[in-house]
Design a protein around this motif. Structure first.
Motif, short mmCIF file in Angstrom:
data_model
loop_
_atom_site.label_atom_id
_atom_site.label_comp_id
_atom_site.label_asym_id
_atom_site.label_seq_id
_atom_site.Cartn_x
_atom_site.Cartn_y
_atom_site.Cartn_z
N ALA A 1 45.08 116.40 -23.07
CA ALA A 1 46.65 116.45 -23.06
C ALA A 1 46.90 117.12 -22.14
CB ALA A 1 46.92 117.18 -24.33
N LEU A 2 46.20 117.91 -21.30
CA LEU A 2 46.55 118.84 -19.96
C LEU A 2 46.35 118.02 -18.84
CD1 LEU A 2 47.37 121.69 -19.18
CD2 LEU A 2 44.93 121.94 -18.51
N LEU A 3 45.42 117.23 -19.09
CA LEU A 3 44.91 116.29 -17.63
C LEU A 3 45.97 115.23 -17.78
CD1 LEU A 3 41.06 115.79 -17.38
CD2 LEU A 3 42.62 116.80 -15.96
N PHE A 4 46.21 114.65 -18.75
CA PHE A 4 47.37 113.65 -18.92
C PHE A 4 48.74 114.11 -18.26
CE2 PHE A 4 50.78 111.30 -21.31
CZ PHE A 4 50.53 110.18 -20.80
N GLU A 5 48.89 115.19 -18.63
CA GLU A 5 50.39 115.63 -18.34
C GLU A 5 50.56 116.34 -16.93
OE1 GLU A 5 52.51 118.13 -21.28
OE2 GLU A 5 54.34 118.13 -20.24
N THR A 6 49.55 116.67 -16.45
CA THR A 6 49.70 117.51 -15.06
C THR A 6 50.22 116.80 -13.83
OG1 THR A 6 47.83 118.89 -15.65
CG2 THR A 6 48.34 118.56 -13.49
N GLU B 1 54.71 119.15 -27.24
CA GLU B 1 54.68 120.20 -27.97
C GLU B 1 53.31 120.72 -28.42
OE1 GLU B 1 58.08 120.11 -31.47
OE2 GLU B 1 58.34 118.67 -29.74
N GLY B 2 53.27 122.00 -28.55
CA GLY B 2 51.99 122.50 -29.18
C GLY B 2 50.82 122.29 -28.33
N LEU B 3 50.86 122.13 -26.98
CA LEU B 3 49.90 121.93 -26.15
C LEU B 3 49.02 123.07 -25.89
CD1 LEU B 3 48.65 120.00 -23.58
CD2 LEU B 3 50.05 121.55 -22.08
N TRP B 4 49.67 124.14 -25.96
CA TRP B 4 48.76 125.53 -25.83
C TRP B 4 47.95 125.79 -26.79
CZ3 TRP B 4 48.24 125.43 -20.87
CH2 TRP B 4 49.24 124.91 -20.11
N SER B 5 48.41 125.30 -28.02
CA SER B 5 47.62 125.72 -29.35
C SER B 5 46.76 124.51 -29.75
CB SER B 5 48.55 125.98 -30.43
OG SER B 5 49.58 124.84 -30.65
N MET B 6 46.46 123.54 -28.81
CA MET B 6 45.73 122.43 -29.23
C MET B 6 44.10 122.93 -28.71
SD MET B 6 47.17 118.98 -27.61
CE MET B 6 48.76 118.44 -28.19
#
Lengths: 189, 105
Positions: free
Chosen positions: A151-156, A138-143
């Protein structure tokens, strides 16, 4: 010797299997999870993959009996439908189809196989993505700054996993197309 | 519309001709190899599919078993198909004898 491999295209699987057999092996078992068991041999073997839809018990018996008469050994294959793996010692008759009509029908069955598996994956994809995007945080793109990148690397990796069904749609789609090309070439002439 | 198996393919034609006597699958292949002077050798999948197809259309039928093998024979309908094909081929053959240059076009 056990080997792992994964195929979305029957013709490619057949080709790969025969490459192993050419190296002096004989296939003894294939598990549904993609584990192929081979055994060293001094004789040369060939393998052919047929595809059959659901066959009633009697029909399946008859199907196997005819192939058996021709010297083919059934390695694996279920009567509820799917790939039928046939192996025999190499001689002057190494094909399972000898005319244009039956080869055309074979590619038609392969088209059906890829089509339905592709549809199944499409359905899976739809049910996975319909409520959310690919990234779930949630809110990834506003971090901001490094937090965003972490967060991006973790989730990819998870995203890649979640997009597997879509990739499979593409794979089955392309094997459908290849079967269709072969089918229409046989049909034309 | 014409039946989808007509005109008969070489495979279907030979199978119908071979099954004027009762035979099981493998024997059909052997007989065809013999009567075609070794020019038509059916493979397993082709034979299985053709027998299925001819059986589905009622041109051949199962007349018994020999162990696990099924024995097939041509039906009345199948014989009628052969008769039709014979006439078609006889006509074509008759055209071979005709000298085209003498004909008015």
């Amino acid at each position: 010797m056990k080997m792992f491999n994964m195929f979305f295209d029957i013709k490619k699987e057949e080709q790969w299997l025969n490459e192993q057999l050419q190296k002096g092996y004989r296939c003894t078992n294939i598990s549904g999870l993609g584990i192929y068991t081979f055994e060293k041999t001094d004789n040369r073997y060939v393998m052919r993959l047929d595809y059959q839809d659901y066959l009633p018990k009697k029909k399946f018996k008859e199907y196997k009996a005819i192939y058996d008469d021709f010297g083919w050994v059934h390695i694996v294959g279920y009567r509820l439908g799917g790939k039928q793996y046939w192996q025999k010692e190499e001689d002057n008759q190494n094909e399972i189809f000898s005319d244009r009509q039956s080869k055309g029908n074979y590619y038609k069955r392969l088209m059906g196989y890829s089509f339905w598996l592709g549809m199944l994956c499409l359905f899976f994809s739809y049910s996975i993505y319909k409520d959310s995007g690919l990234y779930l945080t949630e809110g990834l793109w506003s971090m901001k700054g490094s937090l965003f990148w972490k967060a991006l690397l973790f989730e990819t990796p998870f995203v890649l996993l979640r997009s597997l069904p879509v990739l499979m749609v593409v794979f089955f789609g392309s094997s459908f197309y290849r079967a269709y090309r072969k089918y229409s070439m046989l049909k034309e002439k | 519309m014409k039946h989808k198996l007509l005109p008969l393919s070489e495979t279907m034609h030979y199978i119908l001709l071979a099954l004027r006597e009762p035979l099981h699958g493998y024997a059909v292949m052997q007989k065809i190899e013999k009567i075609s002077n070794g020019t038509v050798i059916l493979a397993a999948g082709t034979l299985y599919g053709a027998i299925e197809n001819l059986n589905k259309h009622g041109w051949i039928e199962s007349v018994g078993n020999s162990g696990r093998r099924k024995i097939y024979m041509i039906t009345v309908e199948g014989s009628a198909i052969l008769k039709m094909e014979q006439e078609r081929l006889l006509h074509i053959l008759s055209l071979y004898g005709r000298d085209e240059s003498n004909e008015d076009v």
